[in-house]
Write an enzyme that holds these catalytic residues in place. Structure first.
Site, short mmCIF file in Angstrom:
data_model
loop_
_atom_site.label_atom_id
_atom_site.label_comp_id
_atom_site.label_asym_id
_atom_site.label_seq_id
_atom_site.Cartn_x
_atom_site.Cartn_y
_atom_site.Cartn_z
N LYS A 158 0.88 -1.17 0.00
CA LYS A 158 0.00 0.00 0.00
C LYS A 158 0.92 1.22 0.00
O LYS A 158 1.25 1.79 1.05
CB LYS A 158 -0.93 -0.02 1.22
CG LYS A 158 -2.08 0.96 1.12
CD LYS A 158 -3.11 0.69 2.19
CE LYS A 158 -4.11 1.83 2.33
NZ LYS A 158 -4.97 2.04 1.18
C1 LIG Z 1 -6.48 0.07 -4.00
C2 LIG Z 1 -7.19 -0.48 -2.83
N1 LIG Z 1 -7.75 -1.70 -2.90
C3 LIG Z 1 -8.40 -2.23 -1.87
C4 LIG Z 1 -8.53 -1.56 -0.67
C5 LIG Z 1 -9.27 -2.18 0.46
O1 LIG Z 1 -8.35 -2.57 1.47
P1 LIG Z 1 -8.77 -2.63 2.98
O2 LIG Z 1 -9.99 -3.47 3.07
O3 LIG Z 1 -7.61 -3.27 3.65
O4 LIG Z 1 -9.02 -1.25 3.42
C6 LIG Z 1 -7.96 -0.29 -0.54
C7 LIG Z 1 -8.05 0.46 0.71
O5 LIG Z 1 -7.13 0.44 1.47
C8 LIG Z 1 -7.27 0.26 -1.63
O6 LIG Z 1 -6.71 1.47 -1.55
#
Ligand SMILES: Cc1ncc(COP(=O)(O)O)c(C=O)c1O
Length: 312
Positions: A158
């Site tokens: 991330k």
């Molecule tokens: C690109 C992306 N995909 C998926 C998610 C969903 O991830 P999470 O459920 O860990 O927040 C996020 C958010 O963080 C994201 O930025």
């Protein structure tokens, strides 16, 4: 504390929001050399609790490892810093944004001479796609932008830089009158939204793209798979062709920001009846009941804000 006020944790100190600044020559400003998390804290009958705090901190450390950043804090150090920041801001429910970034030293592309700075921001943040979205659903499009190709920007991290791609997807969707865009991967298979994972339901089976479809392995996605299987549904992580989106009986986004948000149309084609469907409703009900502390926390997903992390 709304966005723009309160205390920010920076490199081990709580500072006023207005003083939580970095230099314009910091490496991250120029080259996107940061990694971050987005988590949430909810109000429960037993007090405020962070949802899946440990998983978010683990992913933050994993993202840092991929980018060769030495985290100044370990798992419990990050968890303590986050809980301390929430307590310092006296927030009952909030969004949590921990981040690490390459700071001020020099501006060659090599980030390694630059320090790894750390911060935690918290603020009150309600429904990401609007107050009605969780109930009524959103209208979305397939983006003309693809998600990143394998071996370019690592999707499992991330990282701040990945969100350049997300902003292109989001801007296009918004300018075309949609709430969100769904990106395909570079092979043309379904990937994810600009900041959320995607599920569809077809003939009572639940499908979601696998991690090798250039998605961020979402922590909410993991919760949804667990909840759906617990409710007796078959869940398949499968490569999905674009056209399956148009044939879905139900579709929904999930993520820390959007929580679980139904999708009512894709490219102006109604999804099922064009409204939240029964499978989405059942999953939403279980999801919200767990995070609000209305059901027992059988999965160990909640960390009370008042508890000392070291005792866990
Ligand atoms: C690109 C992306 N995909 C998926 C998610 C969903 O991830 P999470 O459920 O860990 O927040 C996020 C958010 O963080 C994201 O930025």
């Amino acid at each position: 504390m709304s966005f723009g006020s309160g205390k920010v944790w920076m490199n081990g100190r709580l500072v006023d929001w207005k003083d939580a600044t970095i230099h314009v020559a910091a490496h991250v400003v120029h080259y996107g050399t940061g990694v971050f998390e987005g988590a949430r804290c909810y109000q429960t009958p037993k007090g405020s609790a962070c949802f899946r705090l440990d998983a978010h901190v683990t992913r933050l450390l994993d993202s840092a490892k991929i980018y060769r950043m030495d985290s100044p804090l370990d798992q419990s150090g990050w968890e303590s810093a986050i809980l301390e920041t929430i307590r310092a801001n006296a927030l009952k429910a909030c969004y949590i944004r921990p981040l690490m970034y390459r700071g001020y030293s020099q501006l060659g592309v090599n980030p390694m001479p630059c320090p790894v700075d750390a911060a935690v921001l918290v603020w009150e943040w309600g429904a990401y796609l609007g107050a009605d979205a969780v109930e009524k659903g959103v209208d979305v499009c397939i983006s003309s932008w693809n998600r990143t190709a394998p071996n370019t920007f690592p999707a499992a991290a991330k990282a701040t830089a990945n969100y350049a791609n997300s902003t292109l997807i989001k801007m296009e969707a918004v300018l075309d009158g949609y709430a969100e865009g769904i990106a395909l991967d570079t092979q043309g298979y379904v990937s994810e939204g600009s900041g959320q994972n995607l599920f569809i339901v077809r003939r009572n089976v639940i499908f979601t793209p696998p991690v090798h479809s250039s998605i961020l392995g979402g922590i909410t996605r993991d919760c949804i798979i667990t909840i759906a299987r617990g409710l007796g549904y078959e869940v398949r992580e499968e490569v999905l062709p674009r056209e399956l989106l148009y044939l879905a009986d139900e579709a929904f986004f999930c993520g820390t920001a959007v929580e679980v948000t139904p999708i009512r149309s894709i490219d102006k084609i109604p999804v099922g009846e064009g409204a939240r469907g029964p499978v989405t409703s059942a999953i939403q009900a279980r999801f919200f009941a767990i995070l609000r502390g209305e059901l027992p926390d059988t999965h160990g997903w909640l960390t009370p804000v008042e508890s000392p992390v070291a005792a866990r």
